[in-house]
Design a protein around this motif. Structure first.
Motif, mmCIF file in Angstrom:
data_model
loop_
_atom_site.group_PDB
_atom_site.id
_atom_site.type_symbol
_atom_site.label_atom_id
_atom_site.label_comp_id
_atom_site.label_asym_id
_atom_site.label_seq_id
_atom_site.Cartn_x
_atom_site.Cartn_y
_atom_site.Cartn_z
ATOM 1 N N ARG A 8 24.823 46.038 42.397
ATOM 2 C CA ARG A 8 24.315 45.615 41.082
ATOM 3 C C ARG A 8 24.599 46.668 40.021
ATOM 4 O O ARG A 8 24.990 46.345 38.901
ATOM 5 C CB ARG A 8 22.816 45.320 41.151
ATOM 6 N N ALA A 9 24.391 47.921 40.358
ATOM 7 C CA ALA A 9 24.627 49.001 39.387
ATOM 8 C C ALA A 9 26.096 49.080 39.004
ATOM 9 O O ALA A 9 26.435 49.190 37.820
ATOM 10 C CB ALA A 9 24.149 50.330 39.958
ATOM 11 N N MET A 10 26.985 48.995 39.979
ATOM 12 C CA MET A 10 28.414 49.101 39.690
ATOM 13 C C MET A 10 28.933 47.880 38.938
ATOM 14 O O MET A 10 29.904 47.987 38.172
ATOM 15 C CB MET A 10 29.211 49.343 40.965
ATOM 16 N N ALA A 11 28.305 46.718 39.121
ATOM 17 C CA ALA A 11 28.710 45.521 38.378
ATOM 18 C C ALA A 11 28.479 45.702 36.885
ATOM 19 O O ALA A 11 29.137 45.052 36.063
ATOM 20 C CB ALA A 11 27.950 44.301 38.888
ATOM 21 N N ARG A 12 27.576 46.611 36.514
ATOM 22 C CA ARG A 12 27.284 46.867 35.102
ATOM 23 C C ARG A 12 28.338 47.757 34.435
ATOM 24 O O ARG A 12 28.328 47.928 33.230
ATOM 25 C CB ARG A 12 25.912 47.529 34.956
ATOM 26 N N VAL A 13 29.229 48.315 35.232
ATOM 27 C CA VAL A 13 30.264 49.211 34.694
ATOM 28 C C VAL A 13 31.521 48.390 34.407
ATOM 29 O O VAL A 13 32.143 47.868 35.336
ATOM 30 C CB VAL A 13 30.590 50.343 35.695
ATOM 31 N N PRO A 14 31.904 48.260 33.138
ATOM 32 C CA PRO A 14 33.122 47.492 32.831
ATOM 33 C C PRO A 14 34.351 48.154 33.445
ATOM 34 O O PRO A 14 34.449 49.383 33.493
ATOM 35 C CB PRO A 14 33.204 47.547 31.297
ATOM 36 N N GLY A 15 35.248 47.332 33.913
ATOM 37 C CA GLY A 15 36.478 47.861 34.495
ATOM 38 C C GLY A 15 37.670 47.019 34.090
ATOM 39 O O GLY A 15 37.531 45.825 33.812
ATOM 40 N N PRO A 16 38.838 47.632 34.062
ATOM 41 C CA PRO A 16 40.047 46.864 33.759
ATOM 42 C C PRO A 16 40.343 45.905 34.903
ATOM 43 O O PRO A 16 39.913 46.126 36.037
ATOM 44 C CB PRO A 16 41.128 47.942 33.659
ATOM 45 N N VAL A 17 41.036 44.840 34.614
ATOM 46 C CA VAL A 17 41.442 43.898 35.652
ATOM 47 C C VAL A 17 42.934 44.088 35.867
ATOM 48 O O VAL A 17 43.727 43.958 34.928
ATOM 49 C CB VAL A 17 41.126 42.442 35.264
ATOM 50 N N THR A 18 43.318 44.423 37.090
ATOM 51 C CA THR A 18 44.718 44.687 37.401
ATOM 52 C C THR A 18 45.157 43.863 38.595
ATOM 53 O O THR A 18 44.345 43.496 39.445
ATOM 54 C CB THR A 18 44.960 46.178 37.720
ATOM 55 N N VAL A 19 46.444 43.585 38.636
ATOM 56 C CA VAL A 19 47.092 43.038 39.822
ATOM 57 C C VAL A 19 48.121 44.085 40.229
ATOM 58 O O VAL A 19 49.001 44.445 39.441
ATOM 59 C CB VAL A 19 47.739 41.670 39.555
ATOM 60 N N VAL A 20 47.962 44.596 41.442
ATOM 61 C CA VAL A 20 48.832 45.656 41.951
ATOM 62 C C VAL A 20 49.797 45.014 42.942
ATOM 63 O O VAL A 20 49.390 44.240 43.807
ATOM 64 C CB VAL A 20 48.000 46.761 42.632
ATOM 65 N N THR A 21 51.085 45.330 42.796
ATOM 66 C CA THR A 21 52.107 44.701 43.636
ATOM 67 C C THR A 21 53.019 45.745 44.262
ATOM 68 O O THR A 21 53.154 46.863 43.762
ATOM 69 C CB THR A 21 52.977 43.725 42.815
ATOM 70 N N THR A 22 53.646 45.335 45.349
ATOM 71 C CA THR A 22 54.673 46.148 45.992
ATOM 72 C C THR A 22 55.622 45.221 46.737
ATOM 73 O O THR A 22 55.335 44.034 46.920
ATOM 74 C CB THR A 22 54.065 47.205 46.946
ATOM 75 N N VAL A 23 56.744 45.776 47.161
ATOM 76 C CA VAL A 23 57.728 45.060 47.965
ATOM 77 C C VAL A 23 58.134 45.988 49.099
ATOM 78 O O VAL A 23 58.470 47.149 48.864
ATOM 79 C CB VAL A 23 58.975 44.667 47.128
ATOM 80 N N ASP A 24 58.126 45.478 50.338
ATOM 81 C CA ASP A 24 58.525 46.330 51.458
ATOM 82 C C ASP A 24 60.042 46.297 51.643
ATOM 83 O O ASP A 24 60.757 45.593 50.931
ATOM 84 C CB ASP A 24 57.770 45.956 52.741
ATOM 85 N N ALA A 25 60.525 47.053 52.609
ATOM 86 C CA ALA A 25 61.968 47.183 52.847
ATOM 87 C C ALA A 25 62.626 45.844 53.182
ATOM 88 O O ALA A 25 63.802 45.630 52.895
ATOM 89 C CB ALA A 25 62.227 48.183 53.968
#
Length: 173
Positions: A8-25
């Motif tokens: 509940r406490a951490m939900a009160r902290v605004p955070g950026p919304v990101t999508v993190v991506t990668t590609v394997d070999a």
């Protein structure tokens, strides 16, 4: 401490919304939604993003030598929800295109940060991916923010006046 109190406490902290991506070999794409993204250092340029060690994408990112952080813009809530879902093809919509370093990126994201893996740090039930920033791209779009279990956008506030800046010993804002 109870886990629910911490959540509940951490939900009160605004955070950026990101999508993190990668590609394997082999060319397999992986991606996840994260709101735990922050700068770490200017020299060298480092950022961090946190990933649950139980996540299906964890092995791909733990083995990756590079990744791309897409900072979502206002209006990209559906993308955030899709990359947070499990058991689906998160890339099926076709909205991610090769961007910096050939990583899957969102051309309309408000920012993209291409990284090489600098460190992988175990921290409780998560891993901290520390990335050395190799390229950064920005667009003039308002970022998407997550707070209190809802999406939002930051609301600009007025710049402080010169007298306040002087009192704080700041030369610029």
């Amino acid at each position: 401490m109870e886990a629910a109190d911490f959540t509940r406490a951490m939900a009160r902290v605004p955070g950026p919304v990101t999508v993190v991506t990668t590609v394997d070999a082999a060319g397999t794409r992986s991606g996840f939604t994260a709101s735990s993204f922050s700068s770490v250092s200017l020299d060298p340029p480092l950022v961090l993003v946190c990933l649950d060690r139980a996540a299906s994408t964890h092995p791909a990112f733990a083995a990756a030598d590079r990744f791309l952080v897409n900072v979502l813009a206002e209006g990209q809530e559906a993308i955030a929800l899709r990359f947070a879902a499990s058991g689906i093809d998160r890339f099926a919509a076709g909205d991610l295109k090769p961007c910096e370093a050939g990583m899957p990126g969102l051309p309309d994201a408000c920012a993209r940060v291409a990284c090489t893996l600098h460190a992988l740090v175990e921290a409780g039930d998560h891993s901290i991916l520390v990335g050395r920033v190799e390229q950064a791209h920005t667009r003039d779009r308002p970022p998407l923010v997550h707070c209190d279990h809802a999406f939002s956008r930051p609301v600009p506030v007025a710049r402080p006046d010169e007298e306040l800046l002087s009192a704080l010993h700041l030369t610029e804002w």
